[in-house]
Design a protein around this motif. Structure first.
Motif, PDB file in Angstrom:
ATOM      1  N   GLY A 108       0.764  -1.239   0.000  1.00 28.51           N
ATOM      2  CA  GLY A 108       0.000   0.000   0.000  1.00 28.51           C
ATOM      3  C   GLY A 108       0.788   1.279   0.000  1.00 28.51           C
ATOM      4  O   GLY A 108       0.290   2.296   0.470  1.00 28.51           O
ATOM      5  N   LEU A 137      -5.595   2.490  -6.296  1.00 30.20           N
ATOM      6  CA  LEU A 137      -5.209   3.516  -5.325  1.00 30.20           C
ATOM      7  C   LEU A 137      -4.875   4.826  -6.034  1.00 30.20           C
ATOM      8  O   LEU A 137      -5.219   5.909  -5.558  1.00 30.20           O
ATOM      9  CB  LEU A 137      -4.008   3.047  -4.506  1.00 30.20           C
ATOM     10  N   LEU A 174      -6.588  -4.031   2.154  1.00 25.95           N
ATOM     11  CA  LEU A 174      -7.622  -2.998   2.279  1.00 25.95           C
ATOM     12  C   LEU A 174      -8.458  -3.158   3.543  1.00 25.95           C
ATOM     13  O   LEU A 174      -8.759  -2.173   4.225  1.00 25.95           O
ATOM     14  CB  LEU A 174      -8.524  -3.016   1.045  1.00 25.95           C
ATOM     15  N   LEU A 178      -8.460  -0.230   6.367  1.00 31.00           N
ATOM     16  CA  LEU A 178      -9.678   0.547   6.635  1.00 31.00           C
ATOM     17  C   LEU A 178     -10.150   0.367   8.077  1.00 31.00           C
ATOM     18  O   LEU A 178     -10.612   1.326   8.707  1.00 31.00           O
ATOM     19  CB  LEU A 178     -10.784   0.124   5.669  1.00 31.00           C
ATOM     20  N   ALA A 194     -15.625   5.666   3.724  1.00 35.78           N
ATOM     21  CA  ALA A 194     -14.457   4.813   3.513  1.00 35.78           C
ATOM     22  C   ALA A 194     -13.684   5.248   2.272  1.00 35.78           C
ATOM     23  O   ALA A 194     -12.444   5.279   2.273  1.00 35.78           O
ATOM     24  CB  ALA A 194     -14.890   3.360   3.385  1.00 35.78           C
ATOM     25  N   ASP A 195     -14.384   5.595   1.201  1.00 35.85           N
ATOM     26  CA  ASP A 195     -13.714   6.069  -0.011  1.00 35.85           C
ATOM     27  C   ASP A 195     -12.932   7.351   0.255  1.00 35.85           C
ATOM     28  O   ASP A 195     -11.812   7.530  -0.239  1.00 35.85           O
ATOM     29  CB  ASP A 195     -14.732   6.305  -1.123  1.00 35.85           C
ATOM     30  N   LEU A 198      -9.780   6.452   2.195  1.00 35.78           N
ATOM     31  CA  LEU A 198      -8.770   5.861   1.321  1.00 35.78           C
ATOM     32  C   LEU A 198      -8.180   6.908   0.384  1.00 35.78           C
ATOM     33  O   LEU A 198      -6.984   6.861   0.061  1.00 35.78           O
ATOM     34  CB  LEU A 198      -9.384   4.720   0.518  1.00 35.78           C
ATOM     35  N   ARG A 199      -8.991   7.847  -0.054  1.00 37.40           N
ATOM     36  CA  ARG A 199      -8.481   8.932  -0.904  1.00 37.40           C
ATOM     37  C   ARG A 199      -7.433   9.746  -0.151  1.00 37.40           C
ATOM     38  O   ARG A 199      -6.365  10.068  -0.697  1.00 37.40           O
ATOM     39  CB  ARG A 199      -9.641   9.829  -1.342  1.00 37.40           C
ATOM     40  N   TYR A 201      -5.657   8.715   2.375  1.00 37.59           N
ATOM     41  CA  TYR A 201      -4.490   7.845   2.560  1.00 37.59           C
ATOM     42  C   TYR A 201      -3.610   7.845   1.315  1.00 37.59           C
ATOM     43  O   TYR A 201      -2.372   7.904   1.403  1.00 37.59           O
ATOM     44  CB  TYR A 201      -4.953   6.425   2.888  1.00 37.59           C
ATOM     45  N   ALA A 202      -4.238   7.768   0.136  1.00 35.42           N
ATOM     46  CA  ALA A 202      -3.484   7.690  -1.108  1.00 35.42           C
ATOM     47  C   ALA A 202      -2.863   9.024  -1.497  1.00 35.42           C
ATOM     48  O   ALA A 202      -1.883   9.052  -2.253  1.00 35.42           O
ATOM     49  CB  ALA A 202      -4.402   7.193  -2.236  1.00 35.42           C
TER      50      ALA A 202
END
Length: 443
Positions: A108, A137, A174, A178, A194-195, A198-199, A201-202
Motif C-alpha cells: 500500500g 489507489l 484494504l 480501513l 471509507a472512499d 482511502l483517498r 491515505y493515497a
C-alpha cells in the motif's frame, strides 16, 4: 428560520458575545474562527485540560497519546487551520506492514507505480492483481471528492468486493487498513466515508506531531486571545442567550455553541441524535529495544474463524520521534478495536493476550516488555453507518448551535470542519461576513 434579533438580549459588560461549551478540537476551531472576526468568545471546559479525547500523558518519561489519532497531511482542514511546520509533524513510513498467515510484508505505498506494486512479494494475489490494486489507489487519489460522495452508498465491507480487486488484495491489505483508519473492525461504516478515507491515505502521509497529539489542540488554543479558554467550568444547562454553570453562575451571551462529545451534547440538548460508538483500547509497552527500526503502521490481517483480530494495529512511537521514550527505551502503542466489555480484570486483564499476539506480529519475544498503561475509550468514535450525512445541521435555532465530529465525520478533519461550520452559522446570524467557502471534502 428568520434571523434572531440579538439586540433584545440583556447582557452584562463582562459577558462574551459567544459561549463555546467544550475545548476539544471542534470547540477550539469554532472559537478561532469567531475571534478572527472580532467576536468575543469564552470557551468553557469541564475538565482541567483542553483537547477532549485528544490528549497526551506522561508516564515514567514516556509520552502516551490517548486514543487512536493519526493525522493525515491530505486533510484540507488541517492545512487550513494549523501551522503544520510549527506543529513539527513526523510522518510514518510510506505504506504499511501487514502480518498475515505467519509472515509480514509491505503493502500500500501510494508512492509506488503500479508496475512496482506488481513486483512486490506481498501475498496479495498475482502480479496483475497487485498492479490493479496500485492502479486503483492511484485512481481514487485523483478522483474528485464530490464524485466519491455521489457514489451509491452501502457499507465499507460490501463496497470492498465491488472494486474488481482480488480477494487476497482486499483481505491482505484494504480490510485491515480501513479497519485501523476508521476504528471500525466490522467495516459497517458508510462506503462513501471509507472512499474519502482511502483517498486521503493515497494522497497524503499518516503522521503525528513530535510533541504528541496534544500539540494539535494546544496550537489552536494558543491562537486565541488570552483568557478565552476557561477550564474547570461545568455547564449544567444552556439556552440561546447564555449558559448556567455549576459553581460559576450564569454567563450570558448572544449565541451558544455546544462543542462537546456526542453524549454530552445530547444531555445538554435533549432530542439531539445520539449515534452509536466505536470503542478504542490502547495498550502501551516499553521495551529495551525497538521491535522495528522504523515508525511503520503494523496491521494484523488474520481473521480467526472469520472474526476481526484481537489487535488491529501497532506502532513503535519512539521510532517516530525519540522524545516519546526515555533514552535507551522503546515505546510501542497497540490498538484493540471493538471491545465493549471486559472480564473482571478490566482492560488491563486483556494485556497478556495482547502481549502474546504482539510477539507473533513483531516476530520477537515480548516477555520482558514492561506494561506501562492501557486507555479504554468506550465512546471514542461516533459510528458512521449508511446512510451517513457528512454535513449534519449545526444550527439548532437562532442563537444555539452544535459542533463536533458527530456532525461531520469521526476524524480530525470532521471535528475541525464542524467547528468552522458552526462559527459560520453564528456569524451569519450576527450579520457578519462568514466566508462561506467550504474546504475540500475529506473524511
Amino acid at each position: 428560520m428568520p434571523t434572531y434579533d440579538f439586540t433584545r438580549r440583556a447582557r452584562r459588560p463582562s459577558d462574551p458575545d459567544v459561549v463555546v461549551v467544550g475545548a476539544g478540537l471542534a470547540g477550539l476551531a469554532a472559537a478561532r474562527a469567531l475571534t478572527g472576526h472580532g467576536v468575543t468568545v469564552q470557551v468553557l471546559e469541564t475538565t482541567d485540560r483542553i483537547g477532549g479525547r485528544m490528549a497526551t500523558r506522561s508516564v515514567d518519561g514516556f509520552r502516551l497519546d490517548d486514543g487512536s489519532h493519526l493525522l493525515n497531511t491530505a486533510f484540507p482542514e488541517l492545512r487550513r487551520t494549523l501551522d503544520l511546520d510549527r506543529l513539527d509533524l513526523r510522518p510514518l513510513a510510506p505504506g504499511v506492514l501487514v502480518h498475515s498467515g505467519g509472515r509480514r510484508y509491505r503493502a500500500g505505498d501510494p508512492q509506488l507505480t503500479a508496475a512496482r506494486q506488481a513486483a512486490l512479494r506481498a501475498p496479495l494475489g498475482s502480479p496483475l492483481d497487485k498492479a490493479r490494486l496500485g492502479s486503483w489507489l492511484g485512481r481514487i487519489a485523483t478522483t474528485p471528492a464530490g464524485r466519491l460522495q455521489a457514489r451509491p452508498e452501502t457499507t465499507a465491507a460490501r463496497a470492498l468486493t465491488g472494486h474488481g480487486l482480488a480477494q487476497r488484495s482486499i483481505d491482505g491489505f484494504l480490510r485491515p487498513l480501513l479497519s485501523a483508519l476508521l476504528g471500525d473492525p466490522t467495516l459497517g461504516t458508510s462506503s462513501r466515508v471509507a472512499d474519502l478515507v482511502l483517498r486521503s491515505y493515497a494522497r497524503g502521509r499518516l503522521c503525528l506531531p513530535a510533541d504528541g497529539i496534544a500539540a494539535v489542540p494546544a496550537q489552536l488554543a494558543a491562537t486565541l486571545p488570552a483568557g478565552t479558554v476557561r477550564t474547570g467550568v461545568q455547564v449544567t444547562s444552556i439556552g440561546a442567550d447564555g449558559v448556567e454553570t455549576l459553581t460559576h453562575g450564569r454567563i450570558g451571551a448572544q449565541a451558544v455553541v455546544v462543542a462537546t462529545d456526542a453524549r454530552s451534547a445530547a444531555e445538554l440538548l435533549p432530542g439531539l441524535r445520539l449515534p452509536a460508538f466505536h470503542p478504542v483500547t490502547t495498550f502501551f509497552h516499553a521495551a529495551d529495544r525497538a521491535p522495528l527500526n522504523e515508525a511503520v503502521l503494523l496491521l494484523d490481517a488474520d481473521r480467526p474463524n472469520g472474526h476481526p483480530p484481537l489487535v488491529s494495529h501497532s506502532l513503535v512511537l519512539s521510532e517516530l520521534h525519540p522524545s516519546y521514550a526515555p533514552a535507551g527505551q522503546a515505546l510501542v502503542a497497540t490498538t484493540v478495536l471493538g471491545r465493549r466489555s471486559f472480564d473482571a480484570g478490566g482492560p488491563a486483564g486483556l494485556e497478556p493476550a495482547v502481549r502474546a499476539r504482539l510477539a507473533e506480529l513483531y516476530g520477537t519475544s515480548t516477555a520482558d516488555w514492561q506494561f506501562l498503561s492501557v486507555r479504554h475509550v468506550p465512546d471514542a468514535l461516533p459510528a458512521m453507518p449508511p446512510p451517513h450525512n457528512p454535513r449534519r445541521p449545526v444550527r439548532v435555532l437562532a442563537g444555539l448551535y452544535v459542533a463536533g465530529d458527530h456532525r461531520d465525520t469521526s476524524t480530525v478533519q470532521g471535528a475541525l470542519v464542524s467547528g468552522r461550520r458552526a462559527a459560520q452559522a453564528v456569524l451569519g446570524d450576527l450579520g457578519l461576513p462568514a466566508g462561506s467557502r467550504e474546504a475540500e471534502a475529506a473524511a
